[in-house]
Design a protein around this motif. Structure first.
Motif, PDB file in Angstrom:
ATOM      1  N   GLN A  81      27.237  53.364  46.171  1.00  0.00           N
ATOM      2  CA  GLN A  81      28.690  54.379  45.829  1.00  0.00           C
ATOM      3  C   GLN A  81      27.977  55.660  46.106  1.00  0.00           C
ATOM      4  O   GLN A  81      28.364  56.002  45.138  1.00  0.00           O
ATOM      5  CB  GLN A  81      29.310  53.491  44.792  1.00  0.00           C
ATOM      6  CG  GLN A  81      30.487  52.598  45.697  1.00  0.00           C
ATOM      7  CD  GLN A  81      31.147  52.209  44.633  1.00  0.00           C
ATOM      8  OE1 GLN A  81      32.391  53.061  44.033  1.00  0.00           O
ATOM      9  NE2 GLN A  81      31.392  51.455  44.384  1.00  0.00           N
TER      10      GLN A  81
ATOM     11  N   GLN B 252      35.665  55.893  44.391  1.00  0.00           N
ATOM     12  CA  GLN B 252      36.758  54.486  44.508  1.00  0.00           C
ATOM     13  C   GLN B 252      38.257  55.493  43.074  1.00  0.00           C
ATOM     14  O   GLN B 252      37.987  56.220  42.613  1.00  0.00           O
ATOM     15  CB  GLN B 252      36.227  53.288  43.732  1.00  0.00           C
ATOM     16  CG  GLN B 252      35.467  53.665  42.485  1.00  0.00           C
ATOM     17  CD  GLN B 252      34.708  52.206  41.553  1.00  0.00           C
ATOM     18  OE1 GLN B 252      35.189  51.770  42.482  1.00  0.00           O
ATOM     19  NE2 GLN B 252      33.763  52.316  40.553  1.00  0.00           N
TER      20      GLN B 252
ATOM     21  N   SER C  21      39.222  53.542  41.319  1.00  0.00           N
ATOM     22  CA  SER C  21      39.482  52.613  39.903  1.00  0.00           C
ATOM     23  C   SER C  21      39.489  53.157  39.107  1.00  0.00           C
ATOM     24  O   SER C  21      39.426  52.743  37.867  1.00  0.00           O
ATOM     25  CB  SER C  21      38.131  51.758  40.197  1.00  0.00           C
ATOM     26  OG  SER C  21      38.397  50.250  41.582  1.00  0.00           O
TER      27      SER C  21
ATOM     28  N   GLN D 245      42.659  53.394  36.871  1.00  0.00           N
ATOM     29  CA  GLN D 245      42.424  52.709  35.907  1.00  0.00           C
ATOM     30  C   GLN D 245      42.243  52.914  34.295  1.00  0.00           C
ATOM     31  O   GLN D 245      42.951  52.791  33.530  1.00  0.00           O
ATOM     32  CB  GLN D 245      41.630  51.315  36.150  1.00  0.00           C
ATOM     33  CG  GLN D 245      41.935  50.653  37.503  1.00  0.00           C
ATOM     34  CD  GLN D 245      41.476  49.393  37.551  1.00  0.00           C
ATOM     35  OE1 GLN D 245      40.971  48.626  36.190  1.00  0.00           O
ATOM     36  NE2 GLN D 245      40.744  48.609  38.665  1.00  0.00           N
TER      37      GLN D 245
ATOM     38  N   ARG E  19      32.598  59.038  50.365  1.00  0.00           N
ATOM     39  CA  ARG E  19      31.142  58.619  49.996  1.00  0.00           C
ATOM     40  C   ARG E  19      30.355  59.117  50.685  1.00  0.00           C
ATOM     41  O   ARG E  19      30.869  59.288  51.846  1.00  0.00           O
ATOM     42  CB  ARG E  19      30.987  56.903  50.097  1.00  0.00           C
ATOM     43  CG  ARG E  19      31.672  56.427  48.711  1.00  0.00           C
ATOM     44  CD  ARG E  19      31.940  54.935  49.124  1.00  0.00           C
ATOM     45  NE  ARG E  19      32.915  54.428  48.266  1.00  0.00           N
ATOM     46  CZ  ARG E  19      32.779  52.911  47.275  1.00  0.00           C
ATOM     47  NH1 ARG E  19      32.460  52.474  48.547  1.00  0.00           N
ATOM     48  NH2 ARG E  19      33.861  52.327  47.046  1.00  0.00           N
TER      49      ARG E  19
ATOM     50  N   GLN F 179      41.619  54.259  49.755  1.00  0.00           N
ATOM     51  CA  GLN F 179      41.654  53.358  48.106  1.00  0.00           C
ATOM     52  C   GLN F 179      43.468  53.189  47.740  1.00  0.00           C
ATOM     53  O   GLN F 179      43.830  54.828  47.433  1.00  0.00           O
ATOM     54  CB  GLN F 179      41.025  53.280  48.050  1.00  0.00           C
ATOM     55  CG  GLN F 179      39.674  53.465  48.202  1.00  0.00           C
ATOM     56  CD  GLN F 179      38.572  52.735  46.913  1.00  0.00           C
ATOM     57  OE1 GLN F 179      38.640  52.504  46.195  1.00  0.00           O
ATOM     58  NE2 GLN F 179      37.232  51.940  47.701  1.00  0.00           N
TER      59      GLN F 179
ATOM     60  N   GLU G 190      44.496  51.589  44.239  1.00  0.00           N
ATOM     61  CA  GLU G 190      44.078  50.234  43.038  1.00  0.00           C
ATOM     62  C   GLU G 190      45.135  50.216  42.767  1.00  0.00           C
ATOM     63  O   GLU G 190      46.296  50.166  42.586  1.00  0.00           O
ATOM     64  CB  GLU G 190      43.039  51.613  42.153  1.00  0.00           C
ATOM     65  CG  GLU G 190      42.705  50.874  41.429  1.00  0.00           C
ATOM     66  CD  GLU G 190      41.281  50.500  41.460  1.00  0.00           C
ATOM     67  OE1 GLU G 190      40.690  50.434  42.994  1.00  0.00           O
ATOM     68  OE2 GLU G 190      40.772  49.369  41.194  1.00  0.00           O
TER      69      GLU G 190
ATOM     70  N   PHE H 129      32.331  42.276  41.454  1.00  0.00           N
ATOM     71  CA  PHE H 129      32.481  43.794  40.532  1.00  0.00           C
ATOM     72  C   PHE H 129      32.177  44.106  39.634  1.00  0.00           C
ATOM     73  O   PHE H 129      32.307  42.943  38.553  1.00  0.00           O
ATOM     74  CB  PHE H 129      34.224  44.426  40.990  1.00  0.00           C
ATOM     75  CG  PHE H 129      34.411  43.476  42.925  1.00  0.00           C
ATOM     76  CD1 PHE H 129      34.022  44.745  43.026  1.00  0.00           C
ATOM     77  CD2 PHE H 129      35.209  42.842  42.928  1.00  0.00           C
ATOM     78  CE1 PHE H 129      33.911  44.701  45.065  1.00  0.00           C
ATOM     79  CE2 PHE H 129      35.754  42.531  44.460  1.00  0.00           C
ATOM     80  CZ  PHE H 129      35.169  43.722  44.866  1.00  0.00           C
TER      81      PHE H 129
ATOM     82  N   PHE I 219      33.589  45.512  37.216  1.00  0.00           N
ATOM     83  CA  PHE I 219      34.647  45.931  35.673  1.00  0.00           C
ATOM     84  C   PHE I 219      36.169  44.878  36.385  1.00  0.00           C
ATOM     85  O   PHE I 219      36.659  44.516  35.564  1.00  0.00           O
ATOM     86  CB  PHE I 219      35.443  47.257  36.570  1.00  0.00           C
ATOM     87  CG  PHE I 219      34.918  47.687  38.244  1.00  0.00           C
ATOM     88  CD1 PHE I 219      34.323  47.884  39.253  1.00  0.00           C
ATOM     89  CD2 PHE I 219      36.613  46.951  39.163  1.00  0.00           C
ATOM     90  CE1 PHE I 219      34.485  48.149  39.757  1.00  0.00           C
ATOM     91  CE2 PHE I 219      36.448  47.047  40.460  1.00  0.00           C
ATOM     92  CZ  PHE I 219      35.006  47.603  40.988  1.00  0.00           C
ATOM     93  N   THR I 220      34.933  43.440  36.628  1.00  0.00           N
ATOM     94  CA  THR I 220      36.220  42.579  36.426  1.00  0.00           C
ATOM     95  C   THR I 220      35.431  41.322  36.510  1.00  0.00           C
ATOM     96  O   THR I 220      34.005  41.181  37.211  1.00  0.00           O
ATOM     97  CB  THR I 220      37.180  42.108  38.421  1.00  0.00           C
ATOM     98  OG1 THR I 220      36.296  42.223  38.943  1.00  0.00           O
ATOM     99  CG2 THR I 220      38.586  43.381  38.196  1.00  0.00           C
TER     100      THR I 220
ATOM    101  N   GLY J  62      39.881  40.974  41.005  1.00  0.00           N
ATOM    102  CA  GLY J  62      39.202  40.257  39.537  1.00  0.00           C
ATOM    103  C   GLY J  62      40.326  40.269  38.522  1.00  0.00           C
ATOM    104  O   GLY J  62      41.056  41.295  38.413  1.00  0.00           O
TER     105      GLY J  62
ATOM    106  N   ALA K 122      43.145  43.465  38.165  1.00  0.00           N
ATOM    107  CA  ALA K 122      42.954  44.765  39.047  1.00  0.00           C
ATOM    108  C   ALA K 122      42.783  43.722  40.681  1.00  0.00           C
ATOM    109  O   ALA K 122      42.684  43.431  40.940  1.00  0.00           O
ATOM    110  CB  ALA K 122      41.920  45.213  38.604  1.00  0.00           C
ATOM    111  N   PHE K 123      43.144  44.957  41.788  1.00  0.00           N
ATOM    112  CA  PHE K 123      42.815  45.127  43.424  1.00  0.00           C
ATOM    113  C   PHE K 123      42.531  46.546  43.426  1.00  0.00           C
ATOM    114  O   PHE K 123      43.079  47.414  43.105  1.00  0.00           O
ATOM    115  CB  PHE K 123      43.489  44.141  43.788  1.00  0.00           C
ATOM    116  CG  PHE K 123      44.760  44.917  43.162  1.00  0.00           C
ATOM    117  CD1 PHE K 123      45.391  44.144  42.612  1.00  0.00           C
ATOM    118  CD2 PHE K 123      45.674  45.525  45.096  1.00  0.00           C
ATOM    119  CE1 PHE K 123      47.395  44.780  42.475  1.00  0.00           C
ATOM    120  CE2 PHE K 123      46.625  46.142  44.145  1.00  0.00           C
ATOM    121  CZ  PHE K 123      47.704  45.710  43.514  1.00  0.00           C
ATOM    122  N   GLY K 124      41.632  46.743  44.763  1.00  0.00           N
ATOM    123  CA  GLY K 124      41.216  47.520  45.072  1.00  0.00           C
ATOM    124  C   GLY K 124      41.150  47.939  47.058  1.00  0.00           C
ATOM    125  O   GLY K 124      41.023  46.979  47.516  1.00  0.00           O
TER     126      GLY K 124
HETATM  127  N1  DAH Z   1      36.196  49.853  43.348  1.00  0.00           N
HETATM  128  C1  DAH Z   1      36.497  48.390  44.337  1.00  0.00           C
HETATM  129  C2  DAH Z   1      35.192  49.373  45.766  1.00  0.00           C
HETATM  130  O1  DAH Z   1      36.068  50.512  45.631  1.00  0.00           O
HETATM  131  C3  DAH Z   1      37.254  47.357  44.754  1.00  0.00           C
HETATM  132  C4  DAH Z   1      38.248  46.872  43.790  1.00  0.00           C
HETATM  133  C5  DAH Z   1      37.543  45.708  44.296  1.00  0.00           C
HETATM  134  C6  DAH Z   1      38.985  47.743  42.801  1.00  0.00           C
HETATM  135  C7  DAH Z   1      38.413  45.040  42.823  1.00  0.00           C
HETATM  136  C8  DAH Z   1      39.471  46.678  41.628  1.00  0.00           C
HETATM  137  C9  DAH Z   1      39.322  45.561  41.952  1.00  0.00           C
HETATM  138  O2  DAH Z   1      40.328  46.806  41.260  1.00  0.00           O
HETATM  139  O3  DAH Z   1      39.145  44.899  41.056  1.00  0.00           O
HETATM  140  O4  DAH Z   1      34.486  48.732  46.620  1.00  0.00           O
END
Ligand code: DAH
Length: 339
Positions: free
Chosen positions: A156, A170, A172, A175, A196, A210, A212, A250, A252-253, A286, A307-309
């Motif tokens: 990144q 990102q 994230s 969060q 990026r 993105q 989040e 990832f 963070f998860t 995750g 969390a998810f992205g």
């Molecule tokens: N931030 C990650 C990316 O840019 C995407 C992501 C993956 C966000 C898993 C999340 C997560 O919050 O739980 O690749």
């Protein structure tokens, strides 16, 4: 002298009667009443008139001046009226003429997809929040369990403003910012631009969007993650949509996964859209890493979360069956008008 004045008067009045417009009238005014005008010259000549005749001659000059001034006023008024009439005629508006149609823009497909996504999550009780595009390294990496030297920093790479500040790679970091200032329960989605150092091609851009997602509460489990994201997939891509989770990593998860949806074009049989596999990858997710919770001041013994992205462009391209990401950034209205 009297004769001379009578001649001046006659000539001036005749010229004024013939004057075409206010410019011509002004010129005549100067020619008779101006500093070097004919009447002014006569007045200057009073020196040579015998003292006893002066009152008489003065009266003649005054009469002449008054006559010329009265005429000036009259023709000037007429000229003004004429000019106004001409202007009104020239500026006549034909109210029966068809109007020029104003061309309206069109919402961008990214915007349409984002509105749809927000509708789904707001319906489940989520709040939409935003964070800064220029971000601290701490929020973008460090507080997400990506310390200096971590290989994820290589993947990144981005534009650094200085050692500590960069363009976020990102969403994230939102969060972390939310956990720092909000007490659980937390339910947010955070859309926004990320950056990026990628080259532009059909599926990459150095600047993209993105969304989040973050949920923190007591007793949140992977089952909540799965149920929520499956519901999202059904609302976004149709009620028949199935989901599949593949283990991933990832920082963070923990555990982490990538989620695929069954191809909504072929229903899972395999087609061009899903490259024959029947599945399409749409997001990363995750359970929030205990270290991340702790760094943001949340006790992982008491709370847990997921969390998810989501890559917004990916959703847009899939939803509207667009095969080249570059089309999204060209802003050609002929393209945009189709959605
Ligand atoms: N931030 C990650 C990316 O840019 C995407 C992501 C993956 C966000 C898993 C999340 C997560 O919050 O739980 O690749």
């Amino acid at each position: 002298m009297q004769e001379k004045l009578a001649k001046i008067r006659e000539e001036a009045l005749a010229r004024l009667n013939a004057a075409a417009d206010s410019d011509a009238i002004n010129e005549i005014r100067l020619a008779y009443l101006g500093k070097k005008g004919q009447l002014t010259e006569v007045l200057k000549g009073m020196r040579d008139v015998a003292p006893e005749d002066r009152p008489k001659v003065g009266e003649w000059v005054n009469d002449t001046r008054k006559a010329i001034e009265a005429k000036l006023e009259e023709v000037q008024k007429k000229a003004a009226e004429k000019a106004l009439a001409l202007r009104l005629e020239a500026e006549t508006i034909d109210v029966t003429m068809p109007a020029k149609s104003a061309s309206l823009g069109h919402p961008h497909p990214n915007t349409l997809a984002l509105k749809e996504l927000e509708r789904v999550f707001v319906g489940m009780g989520y709040e939409v929040v935003e964070g800064p595009e220029i971000e601290y390294d701490y929020y973008n990496f460090e507080a997400l369990n990506i310390p200096a030297g971590h290989p994820a920093k290589d993947e990144q790479d981005t534009f650094y403003i200085n050692d500590k500040i960069l363009l976020r790679t990102q969403t994230s970091p939102v969060q972390v910012r939310t956990m720092e200032k909000t007490k659980p329960p937390i339910r947010i989605v955070a859309p926004g631009r990320v950056f990026r150092s990628d080259d532009v091609d059909a599926t990459h851009s150095p600047c993209f969007n993105q969304v989040e997602g973050l949920v923190i509460d007591k007793h949140i489990t992977f089952a909540d993650l799965k149920g929520t994201l499956a519901q999202f997939a059904r609302e976004m891509f149709g009620p028949e949509t199935k989901v599949k989770f593949r283990p991933h990593h990832f920082p963070f998860t923990e555990p982490s996964a990538e989620m695929d949806v069954s191809c909504f074009k072929c229903g899972g049989k395999g087609c061009r859209m899903c490259k024959g596999s029947g599945w399409i990858e749409i997001l990363g997710c995750g359970m929030v890493h205990p270290k991340v919770l702790r760094m943001s001041g949340i006790d992982p013994e008491e709370y847990s979360g997921f969390a998810f992205g989501i890559g917004l462009e990916r959703i847009t391209l899939l939803k509207y069956e667009i095969d080249d990401m570059r089309l999204l950034y060209e802003n050609d209205v002929r393209f945009l008008n189709q959605f």
